[in-house]
Design a protein around this motif. Structure first.
Motif, PDB file in Angstrom:
ATOM      1  N   PRO A 165      -9.782  -0.039   7.465  1.00  7.95           N
ATOM      2  CA  PRO A 165      -8.328  -0.170   7.320  1.00  7.95           C
ATOM      3  C   PRO A 165      -7.597   0.370   8.541  1.00  7.95           C
ATOM      4  O   PRO A 165      -7.925   1.453   9.048  1.00  7.95           O
ATOM      5  N   PRO A 166      -6.592  -0.356   9.046  1.00  8.11           N
ATOM      6  CA  PRO A 166      -5.843   0.133  10.207  1.00  8.11           C
ATOM      7  C   PRO A 166      -4.932   1.305   9.891  1.00  8.11           C
ATOM      8  O   PRO A 166      -4.549   2.051  10.784  1.00  8.11           O
ATOM      9  N   ASP A 167      -4.559   1.458   8.617  1.00  6.89           N
ATOM     10  CA  ASP A 167      -3.679   2.554   8.194  1.00  6.89           C
ATOM     11  C   ASP A 167      -4.321   3.196   6.965  1.00  6.89           C
ATOM     12  O   ASP A 167      -4.234   2.655   5.861  1.00  6.89           O
ATOM     13  N   SER A 168      -4.967   4.351   7.156  1.00  7.42           N
ATOM     14  CA  SER A 168      -5.735   4.960   6.074  1.00  7.42           C
ATOM     15  C   SER A 168      -4.840   5.426   4.931  1.00  7.42           C
ATOM     16  O   SER A 168      -5.207   5.317   3.755  1.00  7.42           O
ATOM     17  N   LEU A 169      -3.641   5.931   5.245  1.00 11.31           N
ATOM     18  CA  LEU A 169      -2.751   6.413   4.189  1.00 11.31           C
ATOM     19  C   LEU A 169      -2.259   5.247   3.324  1.00 11.31           C
ATOM     20  O   LEU A 169      -2.294   5.312   2.095  1.00 11.31           O
ATOM     21  N   ARG A 170      -1.818   4.165   3.960  1.00  7.73           N
ATOM     22  CA  ARG A 170      -1.358   2.997   3.216  1.00  7.73           C
ATOM     23  C   ARG A 170      -2.502   2.410   2.389  1.00  7.73           C
ATOM     24  O   ARG A 170      -2.316   1.997   1.242  1.00  7.73           O
ATOM     25  N   PHE A 171      -3.688   2.387   2.977  1.00  7.92           N
ATOM     26  CA  PHE A 171      -4.860   1.867   2.268  1.00  7.92           C
ATOM     27  C   PHE A 171      -5.149   2.695   1.020  1.00  7.92           C
ATOM     28  O   PHE A 171      -5.417   2.151  -0.059  1.00  7.92           O
ATOM     29  N   MET A 172      -5.074   4.034   1.135  1.00  3.03           N
ATOM     30  CA  MET A 172      -5.362   4.898  -0.006  1.00  3.03           C
ATOM     31  C   MET A 172      -4.291   4.791  -1.088  1.00  3.03           C
ATOM     32  O   MET A 172      -4.583   4.967  -2.273  1.00  3.03           O
ATOM     33  N   ILE A 173      -3.060   4.496  -0.700  1.00  2.09           N
ATOM     34  CA  ILE A 173      -2.014   4.290  -1.705  1.00  2.09           C
ATOM     35  C   ILE A 173      -2.368   3.085  -2.571  1.00  2.09           C
ATOM     36  O   ILE A 173      -2.277   3.137  -3.807  1.00  2.09           O
ATOM     37  N   TRP A 174      -2.807   2.000  -1.947  1.00  3.51           N
ATOM     38  CA  TRP A 174      -3.167   0.810  -2.713  1.00  3.51           C
ATOM     39  C   TRP A 174      -4.466   1.002  -3.481  1.00  3.51           C
ATOM     40  O   TRP A 174      -4.626   0.487  -4.588  1.00  3.51           O
ATOM     41  N   VAL A 175      -5.406   1.766  -2.909  1.00  4.15           N
ATOM     42  CA  VAL A 175      -6.639   2.090  -3.639  1.00  4.15           C
ATOM     43  C   VAL A 175      -6.294   2.893  -4.890  1.00  4.15           C
ATOM     44  O   VAL A 175      -6.864   2.668  -5.969  1.00  4.15           O
ATOM     45  N   SER A 176      -5.359   3.830  -4.756  1.00 10.58           N
ATOM     46  CA  SER A 176      -4.925   4.614  -5.914  1.00 10.58           C
ATOM     47  C   SER A 176      -4.283   3.714  -6.967  1.00 10.58           C
ATOM     48  O   SER A 176      -4.499   3.902  -8.173  1.00 10.58           O
ATOM     49  N   ALA A 177      -3.496   2.736  -6.514  1.00 10.08           N
ATOM     50  CA  ALA A 177      -2.828   1.839  -7.459  1.00 10.08           C
ATOM     51  C   ALA A 177      -3.835   1.022  -8.256  1.00 10.08           C
ATOM     52  O   ALA A 177      -3.731   0.916  -9.489  1.00 10.08           O
TER      53      ALA A 177
END
Length: 328
Positions: A165-177
């Motif tokens: 993922p190019p943006d780990s924080l944004r990726f983890m937000i969607w993984v959490s969702a």
């Protein structure tokens, strides 16, 4: 690493280590699957409304959610609920590095190499030594659940490598969702819908700490460090997590730290450090291009010092000299 980034890395390890004590407190108020569901639900909402798309194919978001979210944290919290002490859980979960290497061989085509084999064997020796603790009141089922969580984390790491993922924080937000939905369904089916209505100050504080500070804040800092430094520089700081986990558990919950746990921890951390080290590169001869460049640097600096010692000389500005400092 710069001093402020070292402080960030150590502080992050402390946050993640203390998180096991927080989860142990939260499990006194919420059943494990509901606790995991609330953790990811609060980590995702309302952040997901402002983060934008994951910028990664959805199959990787769903696969990461299934492994890192549902499987890892579901099994970890079930293990802690079944009697795994928080400090010991923080140590056992670190063998995810071994499972990561094991899954990377067939799925990514990586080679283990002699160093990783020896380091993995040493870490497994520490894990085997931990089984002695099972005779001291730690249930075997709880230990195996935490071990399963480590395996799920290892598989999730391989999935994240594939996702890149190019943006780990944004990726983890969607993984959490995407993780919160199946966890919430499982919690309602297995633990009953009544657990949704539980409210207590300690329980809510535990969920907020785990969701906001440990998940969003933690992965945000982790992504920042990985963006500035090589993974081989950043990754060893994660080995401080069980140290903070064991010490905070001893301080806040009275969990004893036995000599067996200390010895097992030393073996596991030493094995993971050895397995993760890069082999030393052979030094280049002075006649090689790298050696010649280094000699030219020494000559330029020596001439600059001699010129500076003459009263009628013009000083060479520092920017004109070759620099061996890393570019920020």
């Amino acid at each position: 690493m710069r001093a402020r980034h070292v402080a960030l890395a150590v502080g992050l390890a402390a946050v993640w280590g203390f998180n096991f004590v927080v989860m142990d407190a939260g499990l006194r108020h919420y059943p494990p699957l509901m606790y995991a569901a609330l953790r990811f639900l609060l980590a995702a909402f309302p952040a997901v409304l402002f983060a934008g798309g994951p910028r990664t194919p959805w199959r990787w978001v769903l696969a990461t959610g299934a492994t890192l979210g549902v499987a890892q944290y579901g099994l970890l919290l079930l293990g802690m609920h079944a009697g795994m002490p928080p400090g010991l859980a923080s140590l056992v979960i670190q063998v995810q590095a071994i499972f990561t290497a094991a899954f990377a061989v067939p799925l990514l085509g990586e080679r283990l190499g002699t160093r990783r084999v020896y380091g993995t064997a040493l870490a497994f020796g520490g894990l085997a030594l931990l089984t002695v603790e099972l005779t001291g009141g730690v249930p075997l089922g709880a230990f195996l659940l935490c071990l399963g969580a480590a395996a799920a984390w290892g598989l999730g790491n391989v999935v994240m490598r594939k996702a890149a993922p190019p943006d780990s924080l944004r990726f983890m937000i969607w993984v959490s969702a995407v993780s919160s939905v199946p966890l919430l369904v499982l919690a309602v089916l297995v633990e009953g819908p009544s657990s949704l209505g539980v409210f207590s100050v300690e329980g809510v504080a535990a969920v907020l700490y785990t969701a906001i500070i440990s998940t969003l804040g933690g992965f945000g800092v982790w992504g920042l460090l990985l963006a500035r430094y090589d993974a081989s520089v950043v990754a060893p700081y994660a080995l401080l997590v069980p140290i903070f986990g064991l010490s905070s558990a001893a301080l806040f919950t009275g969990e004893p730290i036995s000599p067996v746990t200390v010895a097992a921890g030393v073996l596991i951390v030493a094995g993971l450090l050895y397995a993760g080290r890069r082999p030393a590169r052979p030094s280049r001869a002075a006649g090689s291009p790298a050696g010649a460049g280094y000699l030219r640097t020494l000559v330029v600096r020596a001439r600059a010092r001699r010129a500076a010692s003459r009263p009628d000389s013009v000083l060479v500005p520092p920017s004109a000299e070759p620099s061996d400092r890393p570019i920020p």
